[in-house]
Design a protein around this motif. Sequence first.
Motif, mmCIF file in Angstrom:
data_model
loop_
_atom_site.group_PDB
_atom_site.id
_atom_site.type_symbol
_atom_site.label_atom_id
_atom_site.label_comp_id
_atom_site.label_asym_id
_atom_site.label_seq_id
_atom_site.Cartn_x
_atom_site.Cartn_y
_atom_site.Cartn_z
ATOM 1 N N ARG A 62 -0.583 -2.682 -0.642
ATOM 2 C CA ARG A 62 0.362 -3.741 -0.959
ATOM 3 C C ARG A 62 1.958 -3.279 -0.821
ATOM 4 O O ARG A 62 2.528 -3.989 -0.322
ATOM 5 N N HIS A 63 2.110 -2.056 -0.673
ATOM 6 C CA HIS A 63 3.622 -1.769 -0.638
ATOM 7 C C HIS A 63 3.873 -1.113 0.606
ATOM 8 O O HIS A 63 4.848 -1.132 1.179
ATOM 9 N N ARG A 64 2.780 -0.375 1.362
ATOM 10 C CA ARG A 64 2.834 0.181 2.615
ATOM 11 C C ARG A 64 2.040 -0.181 3.694
ATOM 12 O O ARG A 64 2.241 0.114 5.057
ATOM 13 N N HIS A 65 1.212 -1.205 3.447
ATOM 14 C CA HIS A 65 0.232 -1.819 4.269
ATOM 15 C C HIS A 65 -0.583 -0.455 5.038
ATOM 16 O O HIS A 65 -0.517 -0.769 6.393
ATOM 17 N N VAL A 66 -1.031 0.377 4.196
ATOM 18 C CA VAL A 66 -1.949 1.495 4.698
ATOM 19 C C VAL A 66 -3.461 1.375 4.130
ATOM 20 O O VAL A 66 -3.566 1.137 2.989
ATOM 21 N N VAL A 67 -4.221 1.353 5.047
ATOM 22 C CA VAL A 67 -5.537 1.744 4.579
ATOM 23 C C VAL A 67 -6.236 2.857 5.098
ATOM 24 O O VAL A 67 -5.760 3.292 6.376
ATOM 25 N N ALA A 68 -7.158 3.437 4.520
ATOM 26 C CA ALA A 68 -7.665 4.826 5.006
ATOM 27 C C ALA A 68 -9.116 4.741 5.009
ATOM 28 O O ALA A 68 -9.914 3.937 4.530
ATOM 29 N N VAL A 69 -9.354 5.379 6.057
ATOM 30 C CA VAL A 69 -11.020 5.474 6.486
ATOM 31 C C VAL A 69 -11.479 6.901 6.078
ATOM 32 O O VAL A 69 -11.138 7.987 6.309
ATOM 33 N N ARG A 70 -12.682 6.668 5.023
ATOM 34 C CA ARG A 70 -13.256 7.882 4.381
ATOM 35 C C ARG A 70 -14.727 7.929 5.074
ATOM 36 O O ARG A 70 -15.579 7.121 4.849
ATOM 37 N N ASP A 71 -14.859 9.134 5.455
ATOM 38 C CA ASP A 71 -16.311 9.422 6.368
ATOM 39 C C ASP A 71 -17.456 9.883 5.182
ATOM 40 O O ASP A 71 -17.136 10.599 4.522
ATOM 41 N N ALA A 72 -18.623 9.524 5.507
ATOM 42 C CA ALA A 72 -19.943 9.929 4.787
ATOM 43 C C ALA A 72 -20.208 11.416 5.208
ATOM 44 O O ALA A 72 -21.085 12.043 4.382
ATOM 45 N N GLY A 73 -19.784 11.951 6.268
ATOM 46 C CA GLY A 73 -19.823 13.207 6.550
ATOM 47 C C GLY A 73 -21.512 13.316 7.312
ATOM 48 O O GLY A 73 -21.863 14.551 7.052
ATOM 49 N N PHE A 74 -21.847 12.461 8.009
ATOM 50 C CA PHE A 74 -23.035 12.592 8.631
ATOM 51 C C PHE A 74 -22.806 13.546 9.893
ATOM 52 O O PHE A 74 -23.770 14.345 10.290
ATOM 53 N N THR A 75 -21.781 13.535 10.433
ATOM 54 C CA THR A 75 -21.443 14.150 11.824
ATOM 55 C C THR A 75 -20.259 14.756 11.674
ATOM 56 O O THR A 75 -19.119 14.071 11.491
ATOM 57 N N GLU A 76 -19.974 16.139 12.287
ATOM 58 C CA GLU A 76 -18.764 16.484 12.389
ATOM 59 C C GLU A 76 -17.696 16.964 11.409
ATOM 60 O O GLU A 76 -16.962 17.843 11.201
ATOM 61 N N VAL A 77 -17.499 16.015 10.328
ATOM 62 C CA VAL A 77 -16.774 16.387 9.276
ATOM 63 C C VAL A 77 -17.523 16.132 7.964
ATOM 64 O O VAL A 77 -18.496 15.721 7.844
ATOM 65 N N ASP A 78 -16.955 17.138 6.776
ATOM 66 C CA ASP A 78 -17.448 16.855 5.622
ATOM 67 C C ASP A 78 -17.606 15.516 4.848
ATOM 68 O O ASP A 78 -16.371 14.916 5.157
ATOM 69 N N PRO A 79 -18.511 15.354 3.972
ATOM 70 C CA PRO A 79 -18.474 14.269 3.397
ATOM 71 C C PRO A 79 -16.984 13.900 2.500
ATOM 72 O O PRO A 79 -16.667 14.833 1.950
ATOM 73 N N GLY A 80 -16.884 12.719 2.553
ATOM 74 C CA GLY A 80 -15.588 12.238 1.699
ATOM 75 C C GLY A 80 -14.187 12.523 2.472
ATOM 76 O O GLY A 80 -13.056 12.215 1.889
ATOM 77 N N THR A 81 -14.145 13.061 3.822
ATOM 78 C CA THR A 81 -13.009 13.215 4.533
ATOM 79 C C THR A 81 -12.402 11.988 4.932
ATOM 80 O O THR A 81 -13.025 11.127 5.346
ATOM 81 N N VAL A 82 -10.907 12.054 4.598
ATOM 82 C CA VAL A 82 -10.105 10.867 5.176
ATOM 83 C C VAL A 82 -9.948 11.030 6.814
ATOM 84 O O VAL A 82 -9.368 12.105 6.835
ATOM 85 N N THR A 83 -10.426 10.381 7.645
ATOM 86 C CA THR A 83 -10.233 10.763 8.934
ATOM 87 C C THR A 83 -9.033 9.869 9.445
ATOM 88 O O THR A 83 -8.476 10.436 10.461
ATOM 89 N N VAL A 84 -8.814 8.720 9.093
ATOM 90 C CA VAL A 84 -7.860 7.965 9.996
ATOM 91 C C VAL A 84 -6.945 7.018 8.786
ATOM 92 O O VAL A 84 -7.732 6.464 7.791
ATOM 93 N N LEU A 85 -5.877 6.854 9.153
ATOM 94 C CA LEU A 85 -5.019 6.052 8.073
ATOM 95 C C LEU A 85 -4.381 4.944 9.189
ATOM 96 O O LEU A 85 -3.895 5.134 10.298
ATOM 97 N N ALA A 86 -4.610 3.738 8.793
ATOM 98 C CA ALA A 86 -4.167 2.503 9.551
ATOM 99 C C ALA A 86 -3.076 1.929 9.012
ATOM 100 O O ALA A 86 -3.289 1.607 7.513
ATOM 101 N N GLN A 87 -2.232 1.724 9.666
ATOM 102 C CA GLN A 87 -0.899 1.013 9.214
ATOM 103 C C GLN A 87 -0.444 0.080 10.229
ATOM 104 O O GLN A 87 -0.357 -0.192 11.412
ATOM 105 N N LEU A 88 -0.214 -1.267 9.202
ATOM 106 C CA LEU A 88 0.560 -2.241 9.970
ATOM 107 C C LEU A 88 1.859 -2.169 10.480
ATOM 108 O O LEU A 88 2.705 -1.243 9.844
ATOM 109 N N PRO A 89 2.473 -2.512 11.405
ATOM 110 C CA PRO A 89 3.820 -2.480 11.852
ATOM 111 C C PRO A 89 4.687 -3.156 10.847
ATOM 112 O O PRO A 89 4.603 -3.846 10.128
#
Length: 254
Positions: A227-254
Amino acid sequence: MTGAVLDPLAARYAEWLGMPAAATREAIDDDPTEVRAMPVVLRIERAEPPSRTPLLEAAAAAAVAVCLDPRADDEWHEPLVSWIDLAIRKVARRARGAHWEAVQALPGVTIEVDGAQVRALVPGKVVEMPKEVTRLQISGSELPVDEPGPVPDDVPVLWLNPTVPMTAGKAAAQVGHASMLLAAALRADGQESYFDDWKDFRCAVRTPSRQGWAALHPGDDPLNAWRHRHVVAVRDAGFTEVDPGTVTVLAQLP
């Protein structure tokens, strides 16, 4: 209605981010006969491979383009809804030459960014994927880290976690999740008009400093981060390469 297939993502977004790390993996049905995925095919020619950043930007655009395509409300609706209702798994595969040309005949969208090409296909059951997809390699998609220029004006930015190394294939899947979550959040906010000006669904992919990442991270308040910064986060389930629960990407509107 454009993007309606994405509504379940917005509905479960805060719940997903609030889960304990281990639960992000447990929440996904592992029945192998029911697992669905979106194939994301990366064109990586042997003689002239693409640069990493344009390839990731093409992957992000292609994934959301499938969901916002008019066919998502028609012939693609059932497979998209069945996929999104379970999880938004993606599998990145590399293709070249005749194999790349073969996947162009399968339902999906191809996006090109600065010479890099990616085709995101309509998702389906993994056990029923066509041979044009299953014969493609998942491994071997690594590309050297490049140094992209300034972020173009008026495009969303997908920030890769600076503390988590990912292959190009893994990162391609993650930025595809990010662009979809961004579109879902816009719909939930009644901002579908943004799609009208989102030319070719272009996103910039960049890696912030650790301090920049920490400042953007939603923490335990994902709804206010949107609502205030127009940021959403991707949290991975951890099936490949990263641990479960890892936030891998933050998406931000301009």
